[in-house]
Design a protein around this motif. Structure first.
Motif, PDB file in Angstrom:
ATOM      1  N   LEU A  19       0.745  -1.197  -0.037  1.00  0.00           N
ATOM      2  CA  LEU A  19       0.133   0.021  -0.023  1.00  0.00           C
ATOM      3  C   LEU A  19       0.867   1.245  -0.090  1.00  0.00           C
ATOM      4  CD1 LEU A  19      -2.884  -1.100   2.488  1.00  0.00           C
ATOM      5  CD2 LEU A  19      -2.829  -0.792  -0.275  1.00  0.00           C
ATOM      6  N   TYR A  20       1.984   1.127   0.638  1.00  0.00           N
ATOM      7  CA  TYR A  20       2.808   2.413   0.633  1.00  0.00           C
ATOM      8  C   TYR A  20       3.487   2.732  -0.737  1.00  0.00           C
ATOM      9  CZ  TYR A  20       6.847   5.248   1.613  1.00  0.00           C
ATOM     10  OH  TYR A  20       7.731   6.418   1.636  1.00  0.00           O
ATOM     11  N   GLN A  21       3.845   1.689  -1.270  1.00  0.00           N
ATOM     12  CA  GLN A  21       4.523   1.874  -2.549  1.00  0.00           C
ATOM     13  C   GLN A  21       3.267   2.227  -3.615  1.00  0.00           C
ATOM     14  OE1 GLN A  21       6.158  -2.151  -2.945  1.00  0.00           O
ATOM     15  NE2 GLN A  21       8.185  -1.425  -2.738  1.00  0.00           N
ATOM     16  N   ALA A  22       2.163   1.849  -3.399  1.00  0.00           N
ATOM     17  CA  ALA A  22       1.305   2.523  -4.175  1.00  0.00           C
ATOM     18  C   ALA A  22       0.910   3.924  -4.171  1.00  0.00           C
ATOM     19  CB  ALA A  22      -0.152   1.566  -4.242  1.00  0.00           C
ATOM     20  N   ARG A  23       0.837   4.180  -2.836  1.00  0.00           N
ATOM     21  CA  ARG A  23       0.639   5.617  -2.653  1.00  0.00           C
ATOM     22  C   ARG A  23       1.871   6.476  -3.160  1.00  0.00           C
ATOM     23  NH1 ARG A  23      -1.227   3.941   2.399  1.00  0.00           N
ATOM     24  NH2 ARG A  23       0.744   3.948   3.430  1.00  0.00           N
ATOM     25  N   GLN A  24       2.922   5.837  -3.115  1.00  0.00           N
ATOM     26  CA  GLN A  24       4.244   6.787  -3.782  1.00  0.00           C
ATOM     27  C   GLN A  24       4.404   6.607  -5.119  1.00  0.00           C
ATOM     28  OE1 GLN A  24       6.374   8.855  -1.827  1.00  0.00           O
ATOM     29  NE2 GLN A  24       4.562   8.437  -0.410  1.00  0.00           N
ATOM     30  N   PHE A 139       3.834   4.652   7.365  1.00  0.00           N
ATOM     31  CA  PHE A 139       4.233   3.159   6.929  1.00  0.00           C
ATOM     32  C   PHE A 139       4.876   2.215   8.216  1.00  0.00           C
ATOM     33  CE2 PHE A 139       8.718   1.160   6.508  1.00  0.00           C
ATOM     34  CZ  PHE A 139       8.631   0.607   5.559  1.00  0.00           C
ATOM     35  N   TYR A 140       5.148   3.196   9.295  1.00  0.00           N
ATOM     36  CA  TYR A 140       5.632   2.541  10.464  1.00  0.00           C
ATOM     37  C   TYR A 140       4.659   1.878  11.436  1.00  0.00           C
ATOM     38  CZ  TYR A 140      10.342   4.760   9.612  1.00  0.00           C
ATOM     39  OH  TYR A 140      11.310   5.081   9.138  1.00  0.00           O
ATOM     40  N   ASN A 141       3.348   2.197  11.275  1.00  0.00           N
ATOM     41  CA  ASN A 141       2.220   1.692  11.996  1.00  0.00           C
ATOM     42  C   ASN A 141       2.078   0.121  11.876  1.00  0.00           C
ATOM     43  OD1 ASN A 141       2.066   4.407  12.226  1.00  0.00           O
ATOM     44  ND2 ASN A 141      -0.416   4.295  11.943  1.00  0.00           N
ATOM     45  N   GLY A 142       2.182  -0.547  12.979  1.00  0.00           N
ATOM     46  CA  GLY A 142       2.205  -1.989  12.863  1.00  0.00           C
ATOM     47  C   GLY A 142       3.416  -2.584  13.074  1.00  0.00           C
ATOM     48  N   GLY A 164       9.496  -6.637   9.635  1.00  0.00           N
ATOM     49  CA  GLY A 164       9.421  -6.864  11.253  1.00  0.00           C
ATOM     50  C   GLY A 164      10.435  -7.733  11.377  1.00  0.00           C
ATOM     51  N   ASP A 165      11.592  -7.986  10.950  1.00  0.00           N
ATOM     52  CA  ASP A 165      12.804  -9.216  11.302  1.00  0.00           C
ATOM     53  C   ASP A 165      13.932  -8.346  10.870  1.00  0.00           C
ATOM     54  OD1 ASP A 165      12.485  -9.261   8.581  1.00  0.00           O
ATOM     55  OD2 ASP A 165      12.276 -11.656   8.601  1.00  0.00           O
ATOM     56  N   GLY A 166      14.094  -7.235  10.530  1.00  0.00           N
ATOM     57  CA  GLY A 166      15.298  -6.775  10.040  1.00  0.00           C
ATOM     58  C   GLY A 166      15.621  -6.983   8.711  1.00  0.00           C
ATOM     59  N   THR A 167      14.458  -7.089   7.893  1.00  0.00           N
ATOM     60  CA  THR A 167      14.687  -7.086   6.444  1.00  0.00           C
ATOM     61  C   THR A 167      13.579  -6.287   5.831  1.00  0.00           C
ATOM     62  OG1 THR A 167      13.138  -9.030   6.135  1.00  0.00           O
ATOM     63  CG2 THR A 167      15.442  -9.456   6.466  1.00  0.00           C
ATOM     64  N   GLY A 168      13.826  -5.962   4.407  1.00  0.00           N
ATOM     65  CA  GLY A 168      12.746  -4.995   3.780  1.00  0.00           C
ATOM     66  C   GLY A 168      12.944  -3.452   3.932  1.00  0.00           C
ATOM     67  N   ASP A 169      12.263  -2.873   3.035  1.00  0.00           N
ATOM     68  CA  ASP A 169      12.346  -1.488   3.213  1.00  0.00           C
ATOM     69  C   ASP A 169      11.128  -0.934   2.367  1.00  0.00           C
ATOM     70  OD1 ASP A 169      12.929  -1.527   0.156  1.00  0.00           O
ATOM     71  OD2 ASP A 169      15.168  -1.840   0.800  1.00  0.00           O
ATOM     72  N   ALA A 170      11.294   0.448   1.931  1.00  0.00           N
ATOM     73  CA  ALA A 170      10.008   0.995   1.272  1.00  0.00           C
ATOM     74  C   ALA A 170      10.189   1.168  -0.145  1.00  0.00           C
ATOM     75  CB  ALA A 170       9.708   2.309   1.916  1.00  0.00           C
ATOM     76  N   GLY A 171      11.236   0.455  -0.942  1.00  0.00           N
ATOM     77  CA  GLY A 171      11.597   0.631  -2.322  1.00  0.00           C
ATOM     78  C   GLY A 171      12.651   1.449  -2.574  1.00  0.00           C
ATOM     79  N   PHE A 172      13.218   1.971  -1.589  1.00  0.00           N
ATOM     80  CA  PHE A 172      14.293   3.062  -1.803  1.00  0.00           C
ATOM     81  C   PHE A 172      15.175   3.163  -0.846  1.00  0.00           C
ATOM     82  CE2 PHE A 172      11.435   5.484   0.715  1.00  0.00           C
ATOM     83  CZ  PHE A 172      12.044   5.762   1.765  1.00  0.00           C
TER      84      PHE A 172
END
Length: 270
Positions: A19-24, A139-142, A164-172
């Protein structure tokens, strides 16, 4: 403590990221991101009480239940290789968002721990702009605060991982480093941006220093984006003081008290 449901948490994390990436307006192919669970990239050392015996704790670039021995050489499962180019990747929020101003808000942990926060748009315009954008887009909620350090001279809670485990980002990923302490001391209350080996590997993860912390600056240090202005004692007493569930070889690990960001707000100071 309520039992964990990893499958559900992972689904929620993936949906939140989508959802975050779609908004951006991010329509580029999703690619696997480097793990930046550790604050320090390849070869970086953290100075702690172990210095008394002449040893140092080296943070590998990837951590988990199968984390490698800190003294081991880097491998494909340990430390991500340096970026081929030094520069931003993906759709990084414009550094003009912060407007060189001071921004204030709140970061709520586990629905009951309210941290007052302040972001410095003058000293860290790019990092502040990214944090403002992420908070505005919820983005941070949850998301989970997945890593705690509680040794002498090393006290921080790390948050902001998309999965939630130290991996992943927001696409940048972005840089450069900003407002880095010259002496390597991150004062109590500091909010700094986590990264891996490259100065341009900053993304969504950050760490909150709840006790003066010294980090080796030979790899460039970490961007100080702001500070906690209130509520830090609650974080320490209700989360940090309870300890680490299963400390890794570097002495850090998941907090015994499962910790999530349940709300975040931000606004320009008038």
């Amino acid at each position: 403590m309520a039992p964990k449901n990893p499958a559900r948490d992972n689904r929620e994390a993936r949906e939140r990221l989508r959802l975050y990436q779609a908004r951006q307006g991010l329509h580029e192919r999703q690619r696997r991101r480097r793990v930046r669970d550790n604050l320090v990239g390849a070869g970086a050392l953290v100075l702690v009480a172990a210095l008394a015996t002449g040893s140092q704790l080296a943070f590998a670039g990837s951590r988990g239940s199968d984390a490698p021995d800190p003294s081991a050489s880097a491998s494909s499962t340990a430390t991500p290789s340096p970026s081929a180019t030094a520069g931003n990747t993906g759709d990084v929020p414009s550094k003009s968002i912060a407007k060189g101003a001071t921004w204030t808000g709140t970061l709520t942990l586990n629905k009951s721990i309210d941290l007052g926060i302040e972001l410095d748009g003058a000293k860290a315009p790019q990092a502040a702009s990214v944090e403002i954008s992420l908070i505005r887009d919820q983005f941070y909620n949850g998301t989970t605060c997945h890593r705690l350090a509680d040794s002498d001279g090393l006290k921080f809670l790390q948050c902001g991982s998309a999965n939630g485990d130290g991996t992943g980002d927001a696409g940048f990923e972005y840089g450069p480093l900003e407002n880095v302490p010259e002496d390597g001391v991150y004062d109590e209350g500091t909010i700094a941006i986590a990264r891996s080996d490259s100065p341009y590997s900053q993304s969504t993860q950050f760490f909150i220093v709840y006790g003066d912390t010294t980090l080796d600056g030979s790899t460039g240090g970490y961007t100080v984006v702001g500070k906690v202005t209130s509520g830090l004692s609650e974080l320490e007493s209700k989360i940090a003081a309870k300890g680490i569930a299963s400390p890794g070889r570097d002495g850090t690990g998941e907090p015994k008290v499962a910790t999530k960001i349940t709300d975040a707000t931000i606004a320009e100071e008038k």
